[in-house]
Design a protein around this motif. Structure first.
Motif, PDB file in Angstrom:
ATOM      1  N   GLN A 227     -97.991 -49.931 156.591  1.00  0.00           N
ATOM      2  CA  GLN A 227     -97.237 -49.340 155.482  1.00  0.00           C
ATOM      3  C   GLN A 227     -95.771 -49.156 155.854  1.00  0.00           C
ATOM      4  O   GLN A 227     -95.428 -48.978 157.021  1.00  0.00           O
ATOM      5  N   ILE A 228     -94.925 -49.195 154.833  1.00  0.00           N
ATOM      6  CA  ILE A 228     -93.507 -48.849 154.984  1.00  0.00           C
ATOM      7  C   ILE A 228     -93.208 -47.710 154.020  1.00  0.00           C
ATOM      8  O   ILE A 228     -93.563 -47.766 152.836  1.00  0.00           O
ATOM      9  N   ILE A 229     -92.555 -46.675 154.531  1.00  0.00           N
ATOM     10  CA  ILE A 229     -92.195 -45.517 153.723  1.00  0.00           C
ATOM     11  C   ILE A 229     -90.760 -45.685 153.230  1.00  0.00           C
ATOM     12  O   ILE A 229     -89.838 -45.872 154.020  1.00  0.00           O
ATOM     13  N   ILE A 230     -90.562 -45.615 151.920  1.00  0.00           N
ATOM     14  CA  ILE A 230     -89.229 -45.679 151.322  1.00  0.00           C
ATOM     15  C   ILE A 230     -88.831 -44.264 150.920  1.00  0.00           C
ATOM     16  O   ILE A 230     -89.428 -43.685 150.009  1.00  0.00           O
ATOM     17  N   ASN A 231     -87.865 -43.690 151.610  1.00  0.00           N
ATOM     18  CA  ASN A 231     -87.447 -42.309 151.305  1.00  0.00           C
ATOM     19  C   ASN A 231     -85.934 -42.101 151.377  1.00  0.00           C
ATOM     20  O   ASN A 231     -85.448 -40.979 151.306  1.00  0.00           O
ATOM     21  N   LYS A 232     -85.177 -43.186 151.523  1.00  0.00           N
ATOM     22  CA  LYS A 232     -83.718 -43.087 151.588  1.00  0.00           C
ATOM     23  C   LYS A 232     -83.111 -44.450 151.263  1.00  0.00           C
ATOM     24  O   LYS A 232     -83.813 -45.466 151.213  1.00  0.00           O
ATOM     25  N   THR A 233     -81.796 -44.462 151.058  1.00  0.00           N
ATOM     26  CA  THR A 233     -81.121 -45.717 150.722  1.00  0.00           C
ATOM     27  C   THR A 233     -79.697 -45.715 151.259  1.00  0.00           C
ATOM     28  O   THR A 233     -79.082 -44.655 151.413  1.00  0.00           O
ATOM     29  N   LEU A 234     -79.199 -46.896 151.555  1.00  0.00           N
ATOM     30  CA  LEU A 234     -77.808 -47.068 151.998  1.00  0.00           C
ATOM     31  C   LEU A 234     -76.942 -47.316 150.768  1.00  0.00           C
ATOM     32  O   LEU A 234     -77.278 -48.131 149.909  1.00  0.00           O
ATOM     33  N   THR A 235     -75.818 -46.621 150.687  1.00  0.00           N
ATOM     34  CA  THR A 235     -74.911 -46.806 149.561  1.00  0.00           C
ATOM     35  C   THR A 235     -73.501 -46.465 150.006  1.00  0.00           C
ATOM     36  O   THR A 235     -73.255 -46.230 151.195  1.00  0.00           O
ATOM     37  N   ARG A 236     -72.563 -46.420 149.059  1.00  0.00           N
ATOM     38  CA  ARG A 236     -71.177 -46.096 149.389  1.00  0.00           C
ATOM     39  C   ARG A 236     -70.801 -44.745 148.805  1.00  0.00           C
ATOM     40  O   ARG A 236     -71.168 -44.404 147.690  1.00  0.00           O
ATOM     41  N   ILE A 244     -76.006 -42.658 153.925  1.00  0.00           N
ATOM     42  CA  ILE A 244     -77.433 -42.662 153.642  1.00  0.00           C
ATOM     43  C   ILE A 244     -77.731 -41.481 152.740  1.00  0.00           C
ATOM     44  O   ILE A 244     -77.307 -40.356 153.014  1.00  0.00           O
ATOM     45  N   GLN A 245     -78.457 -41.720 151.662  1.00  0.00           N
ATOM     46  CA  GLN A 245     -78.827 -40.628 150.770  1.00  0.00           C
ATOM     47  C   GLN A 245     -80.231 -40.878 150.222  1.00  0.00           C
ATOM     48  O   GLN A 245     -80.853 -41.896 150.521  1.00  0.00           O
ATOM     49  N   THR A 246     -80.734 -39.935 149.437  1.00  0.00           N
ATOM     50  CA  THR A 246     -82.064 -40.086 148.861  1.00  0.00           C
ATOM     51  C   THR A 246     -82.076 -41.280 147.908  1.00  0.00           C
ATOM     52  O   THR A 246     -81.027 -41.703 147.429  1.00  0.00           O
ATOM     53  N   PRO A 247     -83.259 -41.827 147.610  1.00  0.00           N
ATOM     54  CA  PRO A 247     -83.336 -43.040 146.780  1.00  0.00           C
ATOM     55  C   PRO A 247     -82.776 -42.869 145.385  1.00  0.00           C
ATOM     56  O   PRO A 247     -82.421 -41.766 144.955  1.00  0.00           O
ATOM     57  N   LYS A 248     -82.726 -43.980 144.665  1.00  0.00           N
ATOM     58  CA  LYS A 248     -82.127 -44.052 143.338  1.00  0.00           C
ATOM     59  C   LYS A 248     -82.735 -43.024 142.381  1.00  0.00           C
ATOM     60  O   LYS A 248     -82.018 -42.339 141.659  1.00  0.00           O
ATOM     61  N   THR A 249     -84.061 -42.926 142.363  1.00  0.00           N
ATOM     62  CA  THR A 249     -84.744 -41.958 141.501  1.00  0.00           C
ATOM     63  C   THR A 249     -85.890 -41.327 142.281  1.00  0.00           C
ATOM     64  O   THR A 249     -86.265 -41.800 143.361  1.00  0.00           O
ATOM     65  N   ALA A 250     -86.469 -40.267 141.732  1.00  0.00           N
ATOM     66  CA  ALA A 250     -87.613 -39.616 142.370  1.00  0.00           C
ATOM     67  C   ALA A 250     -88.782 -40.594 142.482  1.00  0.00           C
ATOM     68  O   ALA A 250     -89.542 -40.578 143.461  1.00  0.00           O
ATOM     69  N   HIS A 251     -88.919 -41.469 141.486  1.00  0.00           N
ATOM     70  CA  HIS A 251     -89.998 -42.463 141.487  1.00  0.00           C
ATOM     71  C   HIS A 251     -89.793 -43.506 142.578  1.00  0.00           C
ATOM     72  O   HIS A 251     -90.739 -44.215 142.952  1.00  0.00           O
ATOM     73  N   VAL A 344     -97.434 -53.283 139.836  1.00  0.00           N
ATOM     74  CA  VAL A 344     -96.098 -53.773 140.164  1.00  0.00           C
ATOM     75  C   VAL A 344     -95.062 -52.673 139.987  1.00  0.00           C
ATOM     76  O   VAL A 344     -94.164 -52.501 140.822  1.00  0.00           O
ATOM     77  N   GLN A 345     -95.163 -51.909 138.908  1.00  0.00           N
ATOM     78  CA  GLN A 345     -94.221 -50.819 138.660  1.00  0.00           C
ATOM     79  C   GLN A 345     -94.245 -49.801 139.790  1.00  0.00           C
ATOM     80  O   GLN A 345     -93.199 -49.358 140.271  1.00  0.00           O
ATOM     81  N   ASP A 346     -95.439 -49.421 140.237  1.00  0.00           N
ATOM     82  CA  ASP A 346     -95.568 -48.435 141.312  1.00  0.00           C
ATOM     83  C   ASP A 346     -95.033 -48.986 142.635  1.00  0.00           C
ATOM     84  O   ASP A 346     -94.374 -48.274 143.398  1.00  0.00           O
ATOM     85  N   ARG A 347     -95.311 -50.245 142.904  1.00  0.00           N
ATOM     86  CA  ARG A 347     -94.881 -50.850 144.170  1.00  0.00           C
ATOM     87  C   ARG A 347     -93.356 -50.959 144.234  1.00  0.00           C
ATOM     88  O   ARG A 347     -92.745 -50.702 145.271  1.00  0.00           O
ATOM     89  N   LEU A 348     -92.749 -51.334 143.117  1.00  0.00           N
ATOM     90  CA  LEU A 348     -91.304 -51.513 143.093  1.00  0.00           C
ATOM     91  C   LEU A 348     -90.551 -50.208 142.851  1.00  0.00           C
ATOM     92  O   LEU A 348     -89.335 -50.146 143.011  1.00  0.00           O
ATOM     93  N   GLY A 349     -91.261 -49.164 142.440  1.00  0.00           N
ATOM     94  CA  GLY A 349     -90.599 -47.876 142.215  1.00  0.00           C
ATOM     95  C   GLY A 349     -89.749 -47.867 140.971  1.00  0.00           C
ATOM     96  O   GLY A 349     -88.726 -47.195 140.914  1.00  0.00           O
ATOM     97  N   HIS A 350     -90.186 -48.599 139.942  1.00  0.00           N
ATOM     98  CA  HIS A 350     -89.435 -48.652 138.685  1.00  0.00           C
ATOM     99  C   HIS A 350     -89.683 -47.399 137.860  1.00  0.00           C
ATOM    100  O   HIS A 350     -90.825 -47.063 137.558  1.00  0.00           O
ATOM    101  N   THR A 351     -88.611 -46.715 137.476  1.00  0.00           N
ATOM    102  CA  THR A 351     -88.730 -45.635 136.510  1.00  0.00           C
ATOM    103  C   THR A 351     -88.727 -46.232 135.111  1.00  0.00           C
ATOM    104  O   THR A 351     -89.558 -45.917 134.270  1.00  0.00           O
ATOM    105  N   ASP A 352     -87.769 -47.121 134.867  1.00  0.00           N
ATOM    106  CA  ASP A 352     -87.704 -47.860 133.617  1.00  0.00           C
ATOM    107  C   ASP A 352     -88.431 -49.186 133.820  1.00  0.00           C
ATOM    108  O   ASP A 352     -88.040 -50.003 134.664  1.00  0.00           O
ATOM    109  N   ILE A 353     -89.464 -49.405 133.060  1.00  0.00           N
ATOM    110  CA  ILE A 353     -90.309 -50.579 133.274  1.00  0.00           C
ATOM    111  C   ILE A 353     -89.777 -51.828 132.579  1.00  0.00           C
ATOM    112  O   ILE A 353     -90.354 -52.903 132.673  1.00  0.00           O
TER     113      ILE A 353
END
Length: 381
Positions: A227-236, A244-251, A344-353
């Motif tokens: 498994q890979i845990i997604i809990n942060k993201t690189l941005t500017r 580094i900050q929390t992901p795009k959305t809670a989902h 697919v929605q859950d795997r990709l973490g899509h809030t808007d489908i």
């Protein structure tokens, strides 16, 4: 009390100015004074003063000042920055700086009409791929103006939204087929860069966003549970620095299952990373070590992926897709393999489908087109 003076302008002509006390601001308790110039006669200046006094008594300081869009924006943005992440705030001020303020900035907020907004939107639609987001942000300033009592309605809500042809088609075609993906990795392997190979493997076979991949640390990868845990993201950030900050959305926070070959590629990269970075003087054995870092063992520039894509496009004639297209590729091939929309929605973490549905519709159409051939091949006559 008011003072009227005649003065000489730079071009040598004469004009009148007025300096006047209008009253006391009920909110701050401060005296409100104003200076106005450019009147052709003293009488014209006196008439303007009468108008200002009446307007102030009726509407107060804010309406009297006839604030510009830029002035209201400066007030709004201070409130807005406390409601969003640093990266979103940075993107917002950049959007206003380059597109919204150049059009509306110096215009009086209470003089902006639907026709002005329509002209702006038509312009943005020609220049910007995501022009609707620009419309929404401009509308936020008008909504804020309504709350301040500066205007009574939002002219941006009355515009006719332009329809851009092939907008959806361009979006859903931004991915590789199964054969194209295989070809891409065959070419990429020839470049002999194990870090970049592992990075694109994660993008294509895990389906995470580029920022999520570049923020991964080794303790985010569970090799035993696959498994890979997604809990942060690189941005500017605001100053364009990488953060580094929390992901795009809670989902977007999620745990993703990973196939054996991808895990094996990551294991091999970790061994190579340890050797290469030890030579440079870095110890990469701590759990918070970045999976993908630069030569100084710091955050990797996001443009690195595009650099390698351009190289393969030019060298081998690969069809151009964006780096985000590998996420769409993952989505498309999951559907072809039989995964459900929800999976697919859950795997990709899509809030808007909607993006998921666009690609699903494209894949479904492809299967429909193959139906006749399947029947004919089966019957054989």
């Amino acid at each position: 009390m008011a003072i009227f003076k005649q003065y000489t302008k730079k071009d040598g002509s004469k004009a009148w100015l007025l300096q006047a006390y209008l009253g006391v601001d009920e909110v701050t308790g401060k005296e409100v004074r104003t200076t106005r110039r450019g009147f052709k006669s003293k009488k014209e200046a006196q008439l303007k003063l009468n108008e200002l006094v009446l307007e102030f008594e009726k509407n107060g300081l804010k309406k009297n000042e006839q604030l510009t869009f830029n002035q209201v924006y400066n007030d709004w943005i201070e409130q807005y920055k406390n409601t969003v992440k640093e990266s979103t705030f940075k993107k917002t001020i950049t959007l206003f700086k380059h597109h919204i303020l150049p059009f509306f900035g110096n215009m009086r907020i209470n003089k902006i009409e639907v026709s002005h907004c329509q002209k702006a939107v038509n312009l943005w639609a020609k220049k910007l791929k995501r022009f609707k987001m620009t419309v929404n942000y401009a509308g936020m300033v008008f909504d804020y103006s309504i709350r301040l009592g500066l205007i009574s309605n939002n002219p941006m809500k009355l515009i006719t939204m332009p329809v851009i042809k092939n907008e959806v088609e361009e979006e859903v075609n931004n991915f590789y087929t199964k054969d194209e993906l295989t070809q891409f990795f065959n070419y990429l392997e020839k470049e002999n860069d194990p870090k970049i190979y592992a990075l694109f493997r994660v993008l294509a076979f895990v389906g995470c966003r580029k920022g999520e991949a570049l923020a991964l640390t080794w303790n985010d990868i569970n090799f035993e549970d696959k498994q890979i845990i997604i809990n942060k993201t690189l941005t500017r950030g605001i100053n364009n620095n990488l953060i580094i900050q929390t992901p795009k959305t809670a989902h977007s926070k999620r745990v993703i299952s990973v196939d054996d070959k991808t895990l094996d590629i990551l294991k091999k990269w970790r061994v190579t990373q340890k050797k290469e970075y030890f030579i440079r003087g870095y110890n990469t054995l701590n759990k918070s070590q970045l999976v993908f870092s630069n030569t100084a063992n710091d955050l990797l520039q996001p443009t690195i992926t595009r650099k390698f894509q351009v190289r393969l496009e030019n060298k081998y004639g690969m069809r151009r897709i964006t780096t985000h297209g590998f996420r769409h590729t993952h989505c498309s091939l999951l559907f072809e393999a039989g995964a459900s929309i929800k999976e697919v929605q859950d795997r990709l973490g899509h809030t808007d489908i909607q993006t998921t549905m666009n690609i699903y519709a494209h894949v479904s159409q492809k299967k429909k087109e193959q139906t006749a051939d399947i029947f004919a091949d089966y019957v054989g006559i």
